[in-house]
Design a protein around this motif. Sequence first.
Motif, PDB file in Angstrom:
ATOM      1  N   LYS A  54       0.863  -1.186   0.000  1.00  0.00           N
ATOM      2  CA  LYS A  54       0.000   0.000   0.000  1.00  0.00           C
ATOM      3  C   LYS A  54       0.900   1.237   0.000  1.00  0.00           C
ATOM      4  O   LYS A  54       1.850   1.323   0.765  1.00  0.00           O
ATOM      5  CB  LYS A  54      -0.892  -0.021   1.233  1.00  0.00           C
ATOM      6  N   LYS A  55       0.574   2.180  -0.884  1.00  0.00           N
ATOM      7  CA  LYS A  55       1.389   3.386  -1.028  1.00  0.00           C
ATOM      8  C   LYS A  55       0.524   4.628  -0.832  1.00  0.00           C
ATOM      9  O   LYS A  55      -0.684   4.588  -1.024  1.00  0.00           O
ATOM     10  CB  LYS A  55       2.040   3.413  -2.421  1.00  0.00           C
ATOM     11  N   PRO A  56       1.160   5.746  -0.498  1.00  0.00           N
ATOM     12  CA  PRO A  56       0.401   6.991  -0.385  1.00  0.00           C
ATOM     13  C   PRO A  56      -0.095   7.461  -1.751  1.00  0.00           C
ATOM     14  O   PRO A  56       0.388   7.021  -2.797  1.00  0.00           O
ATOM     15  CB  PRO A  56       1.404   7.978   0.204  1.00  0.00           C
ATOM     16  N   ALA A  57      -1.041   8.362  -1.747  1.00  0.00           N
ATOM     17  CA  ALA A  57      -1.652   8.846  -2.990  1.00  0.00           C
ATOM     18  C   ALA A  57      -0.639   9.548  -3.898  1.00  0.00           C
ATOM     19  O   ALA A  57      -0.797   9.548  -5.112  1.00  0.00           O
ATOM     20  CB  ALA A  57      -2.799   9.793  -2.671  1.00  0.00           C
ATOM     21  N   PHE A  58       0.410  10.124  -3.321  1.00  0.00           N
ATOM     22  CA  PHE A  58       1.378  10.863  -4.126  1.00  0.00           C
ATOM     23  C   PHE A  58       2.494   9.984  -4.692  1.00  0.00           C
ATOM     24  O   PHE A  58       3.386  10.473  -5.380  1.00  0.00           O
ATOM     25  CB  PHE A  58       1.991  12.015  -3.322  1.00  0.00           C
ATOM     26  N   ALA A  59       2.459   8.687  -4.425  1.00  0.00           N
ATOM     27  CA  ALA A  59       3.480   7.777  -4.972  1.00  0.00           C
ATOM     28  C   ALA A  59       3.331   7.699  -6.488  1.00  0.00           C
ATOM     29  O   ALA A  59       2.219   7.608  -7.013  1.00  0.00           O
ATOM     30  CB  ALA A  59       3.330   6.389  -4.359  1.00  0.00           C
ATOM     31  N   PRO A  60       4.450   7.740  -7.213  1.00  0.00           N
ATOM     32  CA  PRO A  60       4.369   7.701  -8.675  1.00  0.00           C
ATOM     33  C   PRO A  60       3.952   6.321  -9.171  1.00  0.00           C
ATOM     34  O   PRO A  60       4.223   5.310  -8.518  1.00  0.00           O
ATOM     35  CB  PRO A  60       5.789   8.025  -9.127  1.00  0.00           C
ATOM     36  N   PRO A  61       3.297   6.263 -10.328  1.00  0.00           N
ATOM     37  CA  PRO A  61       2.949   4.960 -10.896  1.00  0.00           C
ATOM     38  C   PRO A  61       4.212   4.228 -11.357  1.00  0.00           C
ATOM     39  O   PRO A  61       5.260   4.839 -11.601  1.00  0.00           O
ATOM     40  CB  PRO A  61       2.052   5.309 -12.079  1.00  0.00           C
ATOM     41  N   SER A  62       4.120   2.918 -11.489  1.00  0.00           N
ATOM     42  CA  SER A  62       5.299   2.107 -11.794  1.00  0.00           C
ATOM     43  C   SER A  62       5.897   2.409 -13.172  1.00  0.00           C
ATOM     44  O   SER A  62       7.092   2.218 -13.377  1.00  0.00           O
ATOM     45  CB  SER A  62       4.964   0.627 -11.683  1.00  0.00           C
ATOM     46  N   TRP A  63       5.113   2.903 -14.114  1.00  0.00           N
ATOM     47  CA  TRP A  63       5.645   3.171 -15.455  1.00  0.00           C
ATOM     48  C   TRP A  63       6.623   4.345 -15.463  1.00  0.00           C
ATOM     49  O   TRP A  63       7.381   4.517 -16.418  1.00  0.00           O
ATOM     50  CB  TRP A  63       4.524   3.410 -16.463  1.00  0.00           C
ATOM     51  N   THR A  64       6.632   5.171 -14.417  1.00  0.00           N
ATOM     52  CA  THR A  64       7.522   6.338 -14.417  1.00  0.00           C
ATOM     53  C   THR A  64       8.989   5.969 -14.214  1.00  0.00           C
ATOM     54  O   THR A  64       9.877   6.702 -14.647  1.00  0.00           O
ATOM     55  CB  THR A  64       7.116   7.351 -13.333  1.00  0.00           C
TER      56      THR A  64
END
Length: 82
Positions: free
Chosen positions: A36-46
């Motif tokens: 589980k990550k915070p809302a501001f965590a970047p998506p994995s494709w970045t």
Amino acid sequence: MNYGKLAKSVLVPVVGGSLVGIFATSNSKEIYDKPKKPAFAPPSWTFPVAWTSLYTIMGIAKYRIASKEKESKSAELHYILN
């Protein structure tokens, strides 16, 4: 500008980084998406985009430094001979 040397300077770190990324953990996307990550965590494709950009910039910097060193040595030799 020597485009062949520029391409080599960029391709070496990009290909090297890509190989490390492929062989180090082939399931890194799943590992990143699992907790589980915070809302501001970047998506994995970045991450592949960011690393490719960084390796490209490092290759360009290497080419520019090598070019400046040659210019500097050439100017120094010209100054000594004249």
